[in-house]
Design a protein around this motif. Structure first.
Motif, PDB file in Angstrom:
ATOM      1  N   GLY A 231     -22.499  36.178 -45.525  1.00 44.87           N
ATOM      2  CA  GLY A 231     -21.355  35.626 -44.811  1.00 44.87           C
ATOM      3  C   GLY A 231     -21.356  34.112 -44.941  1.00 44.87           C
ATOM      4  O   GLY A 231     -22.356  33.503 -45.334  1.00 44.87           O
ATOM      5  N   VAL A 232     -20.221  33.490 -44.605  1.00 43.45           N
ATOM      6  CA  VAL A 232     -20.097  32.032 -44.747  1.00 43.45           C
ATOM      7  C   VAL A 232     -19.378  31.441 -43.539  1.00 43.45           C
ATOM      8  O   VAL A 232     -18.641  32.142 -42.829  1.00 43.45           O
ATOM      9  CB  VAL A 232     -19.328  31.654 -46.032  1.00 43.45           C
ATOM     10  N   SER A 233     -19.587  30.162 -43.325  1.00 44.03           N
ATOM     11  CA  SER A 233     -18.784  29.435 -42.349  1.00 44.03           C
ATOM     12  C   SER A 233     -17.442  29.084 -42.979  1.00 44.03           C
ATOM     13  O   SER A 233     -17.260  29.208 -44.206  1.00 44.03           O
ATOM     14  CB  SER A 233     -19.499  28.149 -41.922  1.00 44.03           C
ATOM     15  N   ILE A 234     -16.500  28.634 -42.173  1.00 46.03           N
ATOM     16  CA  ILE A 234     -15.178  28.277 -42.701  1.00 46.03           C
ATOM     17  C   ILE A 234     -15.285  27.209 -43.781  1.00 46.03           C
ATOM     18  O   ILE A 234     -14.579  27.245 -44.790  1.00 46.03           O
ATOM     19  CB  ILE A 234     -14.256  27.809 -41.561  1.00 46.03           C
ATOM     20  N   LEU A 235     -16.191  26.229 -43.581  1.00 49.08           N
ATOM     21  CA  LEU A 235     -16.300  25.127 -44.530  1.00 49.08           C
ATOM     22  C   LEU A 235     -16.883  25.573 -45.870  1.00 49.08           C
ATOM     23  O   LEU A 235     -16.787  24.834 -46.852  1.00 49.08           O
ATOM     24  CB  LEU A 235     -17.157  24.003 -43.944  1.00 49.08           C
ATOM     25  N   ALA A 236     -17.488  26.750 -45.914  1.00 45.78           N
ATOM     26  CA  ALA A 236     -18.090  27.240 -47.153  1.00 45.78           C
ATOM     27  C   ALA A 236     -17.378  28.478 -47.682  1.00 45.78           C
ATOM     28  O   ALA A 236     -17.954  29.243 -48.460  1.00 45.78           O
ATOM     29  CB  ALA A 236     -19.572  27.544 -46.933  1.00 45.78           C
ATOM     30  N   ALA A 237     -16.135  28.699 -47.296  1.00 44.71           N
ATOM     31  CA  ALA A 237     -15.395  29.869 -47.767  1.00 44.71           C
ATOM     32  C   ALA A 237     -15.408  29.913 -49.295  1.00 44.71           C
ATOM     33  O   ALA A 237     -15.249  28.888 -49.960  1.00 44.71           O
ATOM     34  CB  ALA A 237     -13.962  29.830 -47.257  1.00 44.71           C
ATOM     35  N   GLY A 238     -15.628  31.085 -49.847  1.00 46.18           N
ATOM     36  CA  GLY A 238     -15.689  31.248 -51.292  1.00 46.18           C
ATOM     37  C   GLY A 238     -17.083  31.134 -51.868  1.00 46.18           C
ATOM     38  O   GLY A 238     -17.293  31.449 -53.040  1.00 46.18           O
ATOM     39  N   PHE A 239     -18.053  30.723 -51.059  1.00 44.80           N
ATOM     40  CA  PHE A 239     -19.432  30.594 -51.526  1.00 44.80           C
ATOM     41  C   PHE A 239     -20.008  31.988 -51.771  1.00 44.80           C
ATOM     42  O   PHE A 239     -20.024  32.822 -50.871  1.00 44.80           O
ATOM     43  CB  PHE A 239     -20.260  29.845 -50.477  1.00 44.80           C
ATOM     44  N   CYS A 240     -20.429  32.256 -53.003  1.00 42.01           N
ATOM     45  CA  CYS A 240     -20.917  33.589 -53.409  1.00 42.01           C
ATOM     46  C   CYS A 240     -19.830  34.659 -53.312  1.00 42.01           C
ATOM     47  O   CYS A 240     -20.116  35.839 -53.058  1.00 42.01           O
ATOM     48  CB  CYS A 240     -22.129  34.016 -52.587  1.00 42.01           C
ATOM     49  N   ALA A 241     -18.574  34.249 -53.514  1.00 44.82           N
ATOM     50  CA  ALA A 241     -17.465  35.200 -53.370  1.00 44.82           C
ATOM     51  C   ALA A 241     -17.531  36.334 -54.390  1.00 44.82           C
ATOM     52  O   ALA A 241     -16.942  37.398 -54.172  1.00 44.82           O
ATOM     53  CB  ALA A 241     -16.134  34.469 -53.488  1.00 44.82           C
ATOM     54  N   ASP A 242     -18.248  36.107 -55.502  1.00 45.56           N
ATOM     55  CA  ASP A 242     -18.334  37.161 -56.511  1.00 45.56           C
ATOM     56  C   ASP A 242     -19.503  38.119 -56.262  1.00 45.56           C
ATOM     57  O   ASP A 242     -19.728  39.047 -57.036  1.00 45.56           O
ATOM     58  CB  ASP A 242     -18.461  36.553 -57.909  1.00 45.56           C
ATOM     59  N   HIS A 243     -20.252  37.900 -55.173  1.00 44.40           N
ATOM     60  CA  HIS A 243     -21.347  38.805 -54.839  1.00 44.40           C
ATOM     61  C   HIS A 243     -20.765  40.101 -54.252  1.00 44.40           C
ATOM     62  O   HIS A 243     -19.857  40.055 -53.415  1.00 44.40           O
ATOM     63  CB  HIS A 243     -22.287  38.150 -53.828  1.00 44.40           C
ATOM     64  N   PRO A 244     -21.258  41.261 -54.686  1.00 45.02           N
ATOM     65  CA  PRO A 244     -20.667  42.531 -54.208  1.00 45.02           C
ATOM     66  C   PRO A 244     -20.690  42.684 -52.691  1.00 45.02           C
ATOM     67  O   PRO A 244     -19.834  43.380 -52.134  1.00 45.02           O
ATOM     68  CB  PRO A 244     -21.550  43.592 -54.876  1.00 45.02           C
ATOM     69  N   LEU A 245     -21.669  42.058 -52.019  1.00 43.74           N
ATOM     70  CA  LEU A 245     -21.765  42.181 -50.565  1.00 43.74           C
ATOM     71  C   LEU A 245     -21.291  40.901 -49.867  1.00 43.74           C
ATOM     72  O   LEU A 245     -21.778  40.550 -48.798  1.00 43.74           O
ATOM     73  CB  LEU A 245     -23.208  42.499 -50.159  1.00 43.74           C
ATOM     74  N   TYR A 246     -20.323  40.212 -50.480  1.00 44.40           N
ATOM     75  CA  TYR A 246     -19.740  39.021 -49.849  1.00 44.40           C
ATOM     76  C   TYR A 246     -18.908  39.453 -48.647  1.00 44.40           C
ATOM     77  O   TYR A 246     -17.977  40.256 -48.767  1.00 44.40           O
ATOM     78  CB  TYR A 246     -18.870  38.283 -50.864  1.00 44.40           C
ATOM     79  N   LEU A 247     -19.248  38.927 -47.470  1.00 47.01           N
ATOM     80  CA  LEU A 247     -18.568  39.319 -46.232  1.00 47.01           C
ATOM     81  C   LEU A 247     -17.360  38.449 -45.921  1.00 47.01           C
ATOM     82  O   LEU A 247     -16.480  38.853 -45.169  1.00 47.01           O
ATOM     83  CB  LEU A 247     -19.548  39.216 -45.057  1.00 47.01           C
ATOM     84  N   GLY A 248     -17.331  37.219 -46.442  1.00 47.44           N
ATOM     85  CA  GLY A 248     -16.273  36.291 -46.086  1.00 47.44           C
ATOM     86  C   GLY A 248     -16.646  35.456 -44.877  1.00 47.44           C
ATOM     87  O   GLY A 248     -17.815  35.347 -44.493  1.00 47.44           O
ATOM     88  N   VAL A 249     -15.638  34.885 -44.242  1.00 44.11           N
ATOM     89  CA  VAL A 249     -15.833  33.908 -43.168  1.00 44.11           C
ATOM     90  C   VAL A 249     -16.329  34.582 -41.894  1.00 44.11           C
ATOM     91  O   VAL A 249     -15.826  35.629 -41.484  1.00 44.11           O
ATOM     92  CB  VAL A 249     -14.528  33.144 -42.898  1.00 44.11           C
ATOM     93  N   SER A 250     -17.312  33.960 -41.277  1.00 50.27           N
ATOM     94  CA  SER A 250     -17.832  34.428 -39.985  1.00 50.27           C
ATOM     95  C   SER A 250     -17.157  33.656 -38.860  1.00 50.27           C
ATOM     96  O   SER A 250     -16.811  32.486 -39.006  1.00 50.27           O
ATOM     97  CB  SER A 250     -19.342  34.209 -39.924  1.00 50.27           C
ATOM     98  N   GLY A 251     -17.024  34.302 -37.723  1.00 43.06           N
ATOM     99  CA  GLY A 251     -16.441  33.648 -36.552  1.00 43.06           C
ATOM    100  C   GLY A 251     -15.132  34.282 -36.152  1.00 43.06           C
ATOM    101  O   GLY A 251     -14.692  35.281 -36.723  1.00 43.06           O
ATOM    102  N   GLY A 252     -14.488  33.674 -35.176  1.00 42.26           N
ATOM    103  CA  GLY A 252     -13.246  34.220 -34.646  1.00 42.26           C
ATOM    104  C   GLY A 252     -12.135  34.313 -35.667  1.00 42.26           C
ATOM    105  O   GLY A 252     -11.238  35.150 -35.533  1.00 42.26           O
ATOM    106  N   LEU A 253     -12.173  33.453 -36.696  1.00 43.28           N
ATOM    107  CA  LEU A 253     -11.150  33.484 -37.734  1.00 43.28           C
ATOM    108  C   LEU A 253     -11.606  34.281 -38.956  1.00 43.28           C
ATOM    109  O   LEU A 253     -10.933  34.289 -39.978  1.00 43.28           O
ATOM    110  CB  LEU A 253     -10.763  32.059 -38.139  1.00 43.28           C
ATOM    111  N   GLY A 254     -12.764  34.914 -38.856  1.00 42.23           N
ATOM    112  CA  GLY A 254     -13.220  35.799 -39.917  1.00 42.23           C
ATOM    113  C   GLY A 254     -12.802  37.229 -39.616  1.00 42.23           C
ATOM    114  O   GLY A 254     -12.031  37.505 -38.694  1.00 42.23           O
ATOM    115  N   SER A 255     -13.361  38.150 -40.404  1.00 45.98           N
ATOM    116  CA  SER A 255     -13.023  39.552 -40.167  1.00 45.98           C
ATOM    117  C   SER A 255     -13.962  40.149 -39.134  1.00 45.98           C
ATOM    118  O   SER A 255     -15.083  39.671 -38.924  1.00 45.98           O
ATOM    119  CB  SER A 255     -13.137  40.345 -41.483  1.00 45.98           C
ATOM    120  N   ARG A 256     -13.503  41.220 -38.502  1.00 44.53           N
ATOM    121  CA  ARG A 256     -14.343  41.918 -37.524  1.00 44.53           C
ATOM    122  C   ARG A 256     -15.591  42.480 -38.191  1.00 44.53           C
ATOM    123  O   ARG A 256     -16.681  42.456 -37.619  1.00 44.53           O
ATOM    124  CB  ARG A 256     -13.539  43.035 -36.878  1.00 44.53           C
TER     125      ARG A 256
END
Length: 549
Positions: A231-256
């Motif tokens: 998972g990543v913070s908002i400021l690091a969105a896209g970091f390791c985005a090509d990893h199969p287990l990339y979760l995306g943004v953490s926090g209230g503006l991320g996914s559940r």
């Protein structure tokens, strides 16, 4: 040679070749000398805050230090907000600040103690007191910038600028040691490996420090060894985005799913993220009594928001590589949890939302259209605004962390346009897409003309509810008169055309093809005025507002 020429010689020798500035009496000689003698590209902004923001954006997207200049007094105070934003982002940026002459204590432009204000905004500054400390001042400036601790302010009094250097053979010599990457302590690596070897559900969370360190390959190697999601913070969105287990943004503006997966883990490796309340969704991902292994190159980064089992003061890439190497000697590579893999696959499937367009367009519909219309592999995004920006964070994606920026480092709207302009200069020939709200765009609208003047490949999408949207939602929740947040705006498409750009308007969902037409424009700036239904509110919006208050 005069003192200001010694400064420009040093800047040229260090390879800083783009200057973003607003010219005044106390910095004009510096600007002309950098352009005439050293061939620097000079971008004349309309406002000092924008000039610093452009240098910030240039640094974020080029990987090289940014350079800005303002004049004394009001020119300097105008730059304050962007300086704080750059400091919070730890952007390597030098500000050449004109300063009132030391021989004139009654100069009204010297009313502001620029040194004191510099310490408050950046905690990194020197003033050129005389020609005899030129080398010291330059050494301090580049020492700060080279280790990416944030912006540095070089205050340059007018009279000292014009003083002759006594040494006729003076040449610039770097007065700082090369930056060396800090390795982790062996005992910290061993303790972290012990925890990870016994972990049942390890996870990895990466932030700005991981992004700035360029640690993607190391993090991916660690994730593959552990079978762990990232998972990543908002400021690091896209970091390791090509990893199969990339979760995306953490926090209230991320996914559940991101929040739930991180919360359910028993050992979490935190790489260059502060674990603040926004990233942790107000503590939710710290639940479950998990063990936290935190890696950060700032010694004061530990223990603010969570008790850590292992705190590793080290460069992100160096520390993660040490963990991955030691784990390879200790445990076999794990297969990812099949249940999580299935959840991620399900989460990535297109979902059908019930849109509420009203008399305009549901912002979620408009942003989803933009997500589908933008090129997948080379999009560059700079986000700004209030509630509209929250919608964009929830929906828009980038293939790489270096193609993403948000203007909220200081929590200030209106910063994004300057960042996007800086990004255009950092990535010549590549189109930058800037999403913003109507109120945030109007804050620095004058510098849209800077983009026009330089024929930059910039596409601006203005999500326009004719209000300060987040505040209007807040007033509704508080049962206060929401009309106080209304702010009727001009016709942005016509405004863009008046500036010399191309303008498009989306009034209803049937007009969303205008976004496609705008994205098809190859040359110069483009603006799309998307009239959105301001009554649509994200579920996370009020929760975030309550925590802010």
């Amino acid at each position: 040679m005069k003192a200001f020429q010694a400064v420009t010689d040093a800047i040229a020798a260090e390879g800083l070749d783009h200057l973003f500035a607003v010219m005044g009496d106390a910095n004009q000689d510096l600007i002309v000398d950098l352009g005439e003698r050293h061939g620097a590209t000079f971008v004349h902004a309309h406002h000092e805050s924008s000039a610093v923001g452009m240098a910030d954006g240039y640094a974020r997207f080029s990987g090289k230090p940014g350079l800005a200049s303002v004049t004394q007094g009001p020119g300097y105070t105008n730059a304050t907000t962007s300086l704080v934003a750059a400091r919070l982002h730890r952007t390597p940026l030098m500000l050449l600040a004109g300063h009132a002459s030391l021989r004139d204590p009654y100069n009204p432009q010297g009313m502001v103690d620029q040194q004191a204000l510099a310490r408050l905004t950046t905690e990194a500054t020197v003033r050129l007191e005389s020609v005899h400390n030129v080398d010291y001042c330059l050494g301090e400036a580049f020492r700060q910038i080279k280790v990416r601790k944030g912006p540095f302010i070089l205050n340059l009094p007018q009279d000292v600028q014009q003083t002759e250097i006594p040494d006729l053979g003076w040449t610039y010599r770097p007065m700082y040691a090369p930056h060396t990457l800090q390795p982790p302590r062996t005992q910290d690596v061993e303790e972290a490996v012990r925890l990870l070897a016994s972990a049942r559900r390890p996870t990895i969370l990466c932030g700005l420090g991981a992004r700035n360190s360029g640690a993607e390959s190391e993090v991916r190697r660690l994730a593959e060894r552990l079978g762990a999601p990232v998972g990543v913070s908002i400021l690091a969105a896209g970091f390791c985005a090509d990893h199969p287990l990339y979760l995306g943004v953490s926090g209230g503006l991320g996914s559940r799913l991101t929040v739930e997966t991180l919360a359910e883990s028993d050992v979490m490796v935190v790489v260059g993220a502060s674990l603040n309340e926004w990233t942790t969704d107000f503590g939710k991902i710290l639940a479950n009594g998990k063990k936290v292994i935190q890696i950060d190159d700032r010694p004061d980064a530990f223990g603010w928001f969570a008790r850590v089992a292992v705190g590793m003061t080290a460069d992100a890439g160096t520390a993660v590589a040490a963990l991955a190497d030691r784990l390879a000697e200790t445990v076999d590579a794990r297969r990812p949890d099949p249940g999580l893999v299935q959840k991620l696959q399900d989460d990535r499937k297109p979902t059908t939302l019930q849109y509420d367009d009203g008399d305009a367009t549901d912002p979620r519909r408009a942003v989803r259209h933009l997500e589908d219309a933008l090129p997948k592999d080379d999009r560059i995004l700079v986000l700004d605004g209030g509630h509209a920006a929250m919608v964009c964070v929830k929906i828009l994606t980038v293939p790489r962390a270096e193609n993403w920026a948000v203007g909220w480092d200081f929590g200030a709207v209106g910063q994004g346009l300057a960042l996007a302009i800086g990004a255009c200069f950092a990535r010549p020939g590549q189109r930058v897409t800037h999403t913003t709200g109507d109120a945030s765009f109007m804050m620095n609208v004058a510098d849209f003309h800077t983009a026009v003047r330089h024929k930059l490949p910039l596409t601006v999408i203005v999500f326009n509810d004719n209000a300060v949207g987040q505040e209007k939602h807040d007033l509704v929740h508080k049962k206060l008169n929401a009309s106080y947040a209304d702010m009727p705006e001009p016709d942005f498409a016509k405004l863009a055309e008046g500036f010399g750009a191309k303008g498009f308007t989306v009034r209803k969902p049937d007009d969303l093809g205008e976004i496609d037409r705008a994205l098809a424009v190859e040359n110069g700036p483009v603006l799309v005025d998307v009239r959105i239904n301001g009554d649509v509110e994200l579920a996370a919006s009020w929760e975030i507002a309550k925590h802010l208050s």
